[in-house]
Write an enzyme that holds these catalytic residues in place. Structure first.
Site: not given
Ligand code: F6R
Length: 607
Positions: A2, A27, A74, A100-101, A480, A484, A487, A503, A602
């Site tokens: 958050c 966030r 969040w 937050n948490g 990756e 991308k 998501e 397979h 994020k």
């Molecule tokens: C996807 C993305 C997430 C983060 C993951 C880890 O685009 O950003 O998959 O990579 O949540 O986050 P960090 O790097 O902050 O530990």
């Protein structure tokens, strides 16, 4: 996950809080709220939904007061509703808290409070904190907060205010981030630096188990045990532009286009020929030379960067390397010995699972090196060594530039270790160093080629299932590229090693199924090409990612996304870029919320 914002000073708090929350929306963004006090009253406004909903409410009637806290949420405990939005006030509206948490002993504490006839308006764990603080209050907010948090366990950051002390904000950091911004006769608090940059560049980063009391006159920093802490503010040199979109329609696109600069910044002052200087890495004598295993741990995109690291440490350094998802590793019983090195990758440095796995390996004797973008993040507190990626604030939820900077950081680490361990011939090291130095220019040039990507994006936007394949480093990039795409476009996509297709997954390839193949690794080029032929024979629409000078691939692909030639070892830094752009444009075609995809946040600071 958050965002928290706080203000105390001579100005009206509410516009400052709203501006700060806007910068913190990355966030969390399922609901938001502010509480402002004018000394006599606690005015709370909150609303489920995006920040505009709260802004409309605040604009109807601005709450007056010079002290305030704000929050963008969040959800963890309780769905995103008006009533569950923060801040949470006590029943008498004298105290308010944002948080937050997670409070781990929530159920036990709530049971105790309910037994003591306390009533709860929301489903949140936060509300119990405001009850505890109100109960403990005896004319000193800091003392009440200290007593309240002594009863709560968990990983969180919280800020409390009361109408009885209209010039005081009290904040506690227990793992989740909090930064104090120092103004002139006014003070700010936020979960992230971008929220402070409109007001100040002088910040103090709180560490775990610390409590900050802010008044217009200044900051008092203490441990939760009550010891005074002296800490000089640090100057932040990010400009406000960096934290804004800079003319791009989305942060994600802006961040993709920042990558040439990010690559250059990451290597700045660190790479000279083949020699590497890592300013926050201090290997004990003999350690680097004798590392016998590398553990790589991370989640999501950071883990995908780690998959390239695994190839690199094994291939270039001949070091046994295991890459493990942090959320799995933390519950395994890994066999760790003191001669091992853990590389924990995390853009935010706050991902709960990554912290837990990294600490587990560290506790079992491994040396912990963090690769992170955020100075002062939790991971850096535990790490023995740190490589800051220097990517600058990443606002889009879908990580792009931070991934690229993590890749480059791993190359720097590999060169450094290679030198120390004597596992690189100097001509080879010089070749890698020179190719690394060329990358910012190549990225710049690559980013001018967007057109071809848009056509492919249009094609993919009409499909439901997309497959990504590759081998070795190309497979790491495929993972990756696939993440991308899924998501932000909400299309189903799946990445797999090219050899794995036959397979099982081959059964899903029919006429027109899009298959994206990354094919840059010479030693497995022909093998990947055979997999291409297999999918082509089933009617797949093949999109290749290949070097500019690779003409052979044209026979097996329907569309090509080209990248400049580099060493195969370094190709991930270039081959990911068209895939980032592809994901971006597919989501754009589908008209989706690119910077804030549904259900995601994020930084994932709880399990
Ligand atoms: C996807 C993305 C997430 C983060 C993951 C880890 O685009 O950003 O998959 O990579 O949540 O986050 P960090 O790097 O902050 O530990």
């Amino acid at each position: 996950m958050c965002g928290i914002m706080g203000y105390v000073g001579p100005r009206q708090a509410s516009p400052i809080l709203m501006q700060g929350l806007q910068r913190l929306e990355y966030r969390g963004y399922d609901s938001a709220g502010i509480a402002v006090s004018d000394g006599g009253q606690m005015n709370v406004r909150k609303a489920a939904g995006k920040l505009e909903k709260l802004a409309a409410l605040v604009n109807e009637m601005q709450p007056a007061g010079n002290l305030g806290i704000g929050h963008t949420r969040w959800a963890t405990h309780g769905p995103p509703t008006d009533v569950n939005a923060h801040p949470h006030a006590d029943p008498s509206d004298e105290f308010a808290v944002v948080h937050n948490g997670i409070i781990e002993n929530f159920h036990q504490l709530k049971g105790e409070l309910v037994a003591a006839d306390k009533t709860f308006a929301s489903d949140t764990d936060t509300e119990l904190l405001v009850h505890l603080i109100a109960d403990e209050y005896d004319g000193d907010l800091a003392a009440a907060v200290r007593k309240a948090v002594a009863r709560a366990t968990g990983a969180y950051a919280l800020v409390a205010v009361t109408v009885h002390e209209p010039e005081t904000l009290v904040a506690v950091r227990m793992i989740s981030p909090l930064v104090v911004g120092i103004g002139d006769g006014e003070m700010y608090l936020a979960s992230g630096i971008p929220a402070l940059l409109d007001h100040t560049r002088k910040v103090v980063v709180l560490e775990d188990d610390e409590m900050a009391s802010l008044t217009p006159a200044g900051l008092t920093l203490e441990t939760l045990a009550g010891e005074t802490i002296e800490r000089d503010p640090i100057d932040i040199d990010w400009n406000v532009e960096q934290a804004e979109k800079g003319g791009y329609p989305h942060f994600m696109l802006k961040e993709i286009f920042e990558q040439p600069q990010v690559a250059a910044d990451c290597m700045l002052g660190r790479l000279e020929g083949s020699a590497v200087t890592l300013e926050d890495v201090a290997w004990p004598t003999g350690f680097a030379e004798n590392i016998d295993k590398v553990w790589i741990t991370a989640c999501g995109t950071a883990f995908h960067a780690g998959l390239s690291g695994k190839e690199l440490f094994e291939g270039l350094l001949r070091l046994p390397t295991e890459a493990g998802y942090a959320h799995e590793l933390r519950y395994r019983n890994p066999i760790v010995d003191p001669g091992s090195l853990t590389v924990a990758l995390s853009q935010s440095g706050e991902t709960a699972d990554t912290l837990a796995a990294a600490r587990l390996l560290q506790e079992r004797g491994s040396r912990l090196l963090a690769i992170t973008n955020v100075v002062g993040s939790a991971l850096t507190h535990y790490a023995d060594d740190v490589i800051y990626t220097r990517a600058g604030p990443e606002i889009a939820v879908a990580s792009t530039k931070a991934y690229l900077a993590m890749l480059i950081s791993q190359y720097l680490l590999a060169l450094d270790l290679g030198h120390r361990r004597g596992s690189l011939y100097e001509p080879q090291a010089l070749e890698v160093g020179a190719a690394l130095a060329k990358l910012p220019g190549q990225l710049e040039e690559l980013l001018k080629r967007e057109d071809g990507v848009e056509d492919v994006a249009q094609l993919l936007a009409g499909h439901d299932d997309i497959y990504f394949i590759g081998r070795g480093l190309d497979y790491a990039v495929a993972t990756e590229g696939s993440l991308k795409l899924k998501e932000i476009s909400y299309l189903h996509s799946e990445a797999m090693p090219a050899g794995e297709l036959k397979h099982g997954t081959l059964a899903l390839i029919t006429e027109g199924t899009p298959v994206v193949v990354v094919n840059t690794q010479q030693h497995v080029y022909d093998k990947t090409t055979s997999a291409l032929q297999e999918v082509k024979a089933r009617g797949a629409e093949v999109i290749g990612v290949a070097y500019d000078d690779d003409t052979e691939i044209e026979a097996y692909t329907d569309h090509l996304l080209r990248i400049p030639r580099t060493l195969d070892l370094l190709s991930p830094v270039l081959s990911i870029v068209p895939l980032q752009l592809l994901a971006y444009h597919v989501a754009e075609h589908r008209g989706l919320d690119i910077d804030q995809p549904r259900n995601l946040a994020k930084s994932v600071t709880v399990e």
